[in-house]
Write a protein that holds these residues in place. Structure first.
Motif, PDB file in Angstrom:
ATOM      1  N   SER A 108      -8.587  -2.866  11.707  1.00 51.34           N
ATOM      2  CA  SER A 108      -8.573  -1.587  12.424  1.00 51.34           C
ATOM      3  C   SER A 108      -8.031  -1.716  13.838  1.00 51.34           C
ATOM      4  CB  SER A 108     -10.005  -1.016  12.480  1.00 51.34           C
ATOM      5  OG  SER A 108     -10.531  -0.827  11.188  1.00 51.34           O
ATOM      6  N   THR A 166     -10.722   6.989   0.454  1.00 53.72           N
ATOM      7  CA  THR A 166      -9.293   7.157   0.687  1.00 53.72           C
ATOM      8  C   THR A 166      -8.938   8.636   0.715  1.00 53.72           C
ATOM      9  OG1 THR A 166      -8.747   5.060  -0.392  1.00 53.72           O
ATOM     10  CG2 THR A 166      -6.972   6.678  -0.216  1.00 53.72           C
ATOM     11  N   ARG A 186       0.164  -5.234   3.394  1.00 55.65           N
ATOM     12  CA  ARG A 186      -1.150  -5.757   3.755  1.00 55.65           C
ATOM     13  C   ARG A 186      -1.371  -7.137   3.140  1.00 55.65           C
ATOM     14  NH1 ARG A 186      -4.886  -0.302   2.721  1.00 55.65           N
ATOM     15  NH2 ARG A 186      -4.030   0.931   4.458  1.00 55.65           N
ATOM     16  N   CYS A 230     -11.566   6.059   7.048  1.00 56.35           N
ATOM     17  CA  CYS A 230     -11.184   5.870   5.654  1.00 56.35           C
ATOM     18  C   CYS A 230      -9.756   5.347   5.560  1.00 56.35           C
ATOM     19  CB  CYS A 230     -11.326   7.176   4.882  1.00 56.35           C
ATOM     20  SG  CYS A 230     -10.223   8.499   5.439  1.00 56.35           S
ATOM     21  N   ASP A 231      -9.304   5.106   4.339  1.00 55.68           N
ATOM     22  CA  ASP A 231      -7.922   4.726   4.082  1.00 55.68           C
ATOM     23  C   ASP A 231      -7.118   6.006   3.855  1.00 55.68           C
ATOM     24  OD1 ASP A 231      -5.742   3.060   3.691  1.00 55.68           O
ATOM     25  OD2 ASP A 231      -6.798   1.755   2.284  1.00 55.68           O
ATOM     26  N   TYR A 232      -5.810   5.872   3.686  1.00 54.61           N
ATOM     27  CA  TYR A 232      -4.980   7.061   3.498  1.00 54.61           C
ATOM     28  C   TYR A 232      -3.810   6.752   2.591  1.00 54.61           C
ATOM     29  CZ  TYR A 232      -1.388   5.046   6.468  1.00 54.61           C
ATOM     30  OH  TYR A 232      -0.402   4.235   6.963  1.00 54.61           O
ATOM     31  N   HIS A 267       0.831  -1.199   0.000  1.00 56.48           N
ATOM     32  CA  HIS A 267       0.000   0.000   0.000  1.00 56.48           C
ATOM     33  C   HIS A 267       0.870   1.254   0.000  1.00 56.48           C
ATOM     34  CE1 HIS A 267      -3.330   2.654   0.977  1.00 56.48           C
ATOM     35  NE2 HIS A 267      -2.621   3.145   1.975  1.00 56.48           N
ATOM     36  N   ARG A 321      -1.935  -5.581   8.665  1.00 52.07           N
ATOM     37  CA  ARG A 321      -1.358  -4.320   8.179  1.00 52.07           C
ATOM     38  C   ARG A 321      -0.041  -4.085   8.931  1.00 52.07           C
ATOM     39  NH1 ARG A 321      -5.590  -0.082   9.813  1.00 52.07           N
ATOM     40  NH2 ARG A 321      -4.209   1.334   8.640  1.00 52.07           N
ATOM     41  N   PHE A 376     -11.763  -1.629   8.299  1.00 47.15           N
ATOM     42  CA  PHE A 376     -10.921  -2.705   7.795  1.00 47.15           C
ATOM     43  C   PHE A 376     -11.401  -4.059   8.286  1.00 47.15           C
ATOM     44  CE2 PHE A 376      -7.950   0.858   7.453  1.00 47.15           C
ATOM     45  CZ  PHE A 376      -7.273   0.594   6.276  1.00 47.15           C
ATOM     46  N   LEU A 398     -11.354  -3.485   2.600  1.00 51.23           N
ATOM     47  CA  LEU A 398     -10.731  -2.186   2.844  1.00 51.23           C
ATOM     48  C   LEU A 398     -11.785  -1.086   2.921  1.00 51.23           C
ATOM     49  CD1 LEU A 398      -7.872  -2.627   0.198  1.00 51.23           C
ATOM     50  CD2 LEU A 398      -7.765  -3.122   2.667  1.00 51.23           C
TER      51      LEU A 398
END
Length: 330
Positions: free
Chosen positions: A81, A157, A52, A188-190, A9, A128, A122, A153
């Protein structure tokens, strides 16, 4: 990108070196157009990189190696998470090959239920491994692993661009960087595109970010590197103007800020005030602008180097900026 059953990722490409694979966050077509420090020195920093995967066997053994650095190199392990338990929360990465053994979650049914009950983003089956901001090499993985699927996921993002403050310097731990914390708060994802000492607002970087389709909202931190990089006010204004112009054509929300509070000398404070006015002039109407002093204004929360926020300051940035972002429904 996917390699050996792992989703790398925040990695564009793996570069084979004599002792392993270095991780590069942007393609060479972009990197080669950036300033020398971003192009050559920061290119392999594992800022915001996560390895991941889902474990199909009883455990997986990940092999990593760190290049020597001035601060500790620590990998943090999450089960979706959830932060890993005391036996599996963090592992020091040495300058020699470091083997990190990661078991499957002990009570997956409980973690799955809590994920649903709490609305966590997540799937807890997704391991992760959050890497530090320095340079790490990937040597390989043992065990039966597979990359996560899209449904494992978050739906949205967040992409962050900026200086070493975005990058994670002095956060002490990668999960304490403000992009990581904002993503947690917003579910959210980043993607972290922080560039320590080299966020010079190149138009090519702005165009690359806008060209990416894998983010839903973004933030840009502008100024501190160019303040200490001996840019004149006119040079800085031209960079800001062209950088903001690219983002102003973007339909997705883009949040902008200027220089955060810092404890540098009077000379730099006066120049910073001018730079903040320049950022506001261009970003104030075209992007969702918040002055850096509104996000961090406590001199006690700046580190001994007088520039970088300490952990308390970083957390304040995350708290205040995420509140702004929530108002825009991200």
């Amino acid at each position: 990108m996917i390699f050996q059953g792992i989703d790398f990722h925040n990695v564009d490409s793996l570069v084979r070196q004599s002792q392993g694979y270095a991780m590069q966050r942007v393609p060479d077509s972009v990197r080669l157009q950036l300033n020398e420090n971003a192009r050559d020195e920061v290119r392999f920093n594992s800022t915001g990189v996560e390895l991941r995967f889902k474990i199909k066997s009883e455990k997986a053994v990940l092999s990593l190696k760190a290049e020597p650095g001035s601060e500790a190199m620590t990998a943090f392990i999450y089960y979706g998470s959830f932060q890993g338990g005391w036996q599996n929360s963090s592992k020091a990465i040495g300058v020699q090959e470091t083997r990190i053994s990661i078991p499957r979650p002990g009570d997956p049914e409980i973690l799955q239920k809590l994920t649903g009950d709490c609305g966590l983003p997540f799937n807890p089956e997704v391991i992760r491994v959050v890497l530090p901001y320095g340079r790490c090499l990937f040597l390989g993985i043992e065990g039966d692993v597979e990359p996560p699927e899209q449904g494992d996921l978050p739906d949205k993002t967040y992409l962050a661009y900026g200086s070493s403050i975005t990058h994670g310097s002095l956060a002490l731990a990668a999960p304490c960087t403000y992009p990581f914390r904002i993503a947690q708060k917003l579910g959210c994802d980043y993607l972290n595109l922080g560039y320590a000492g080299s966020a010079y607002l190149e138009k090519e970087m702005a165009e690359y970010i806008v060209s990416r389709k894998d983010w839903d909202f973004a933030s840009v931190e502008m100024g501190i590197n160019m303040l200490y990089g001996n840019f004149t006010a006119d040079q800085f204004e031209e960079r800001v103007r062209s950088f903001v112009e690219v983002f102003s054509r973007e339909e997705r929300p883009v949040f902008a800020t200027s220089i955060f509070g810092f404890n540098g000398s009077r000379e730099f404070q006066e120049k910073a005030a001018l730079f903040r006015k320049i950022v506001k002039k261009y970003a104030g109407e075209k992007l969702i602008f918040t002055d850096g002093l509104e996000l961090l204004d406590n001199p006690a929360w700046i580190s001994e180097d007088l520039i970088h926020p300490a952990v308390d300051g970083i957390l304040q940035i995350a708290d205040r900026w995420s509140d702004v972002m929530k108002k825009y429904g991200v």
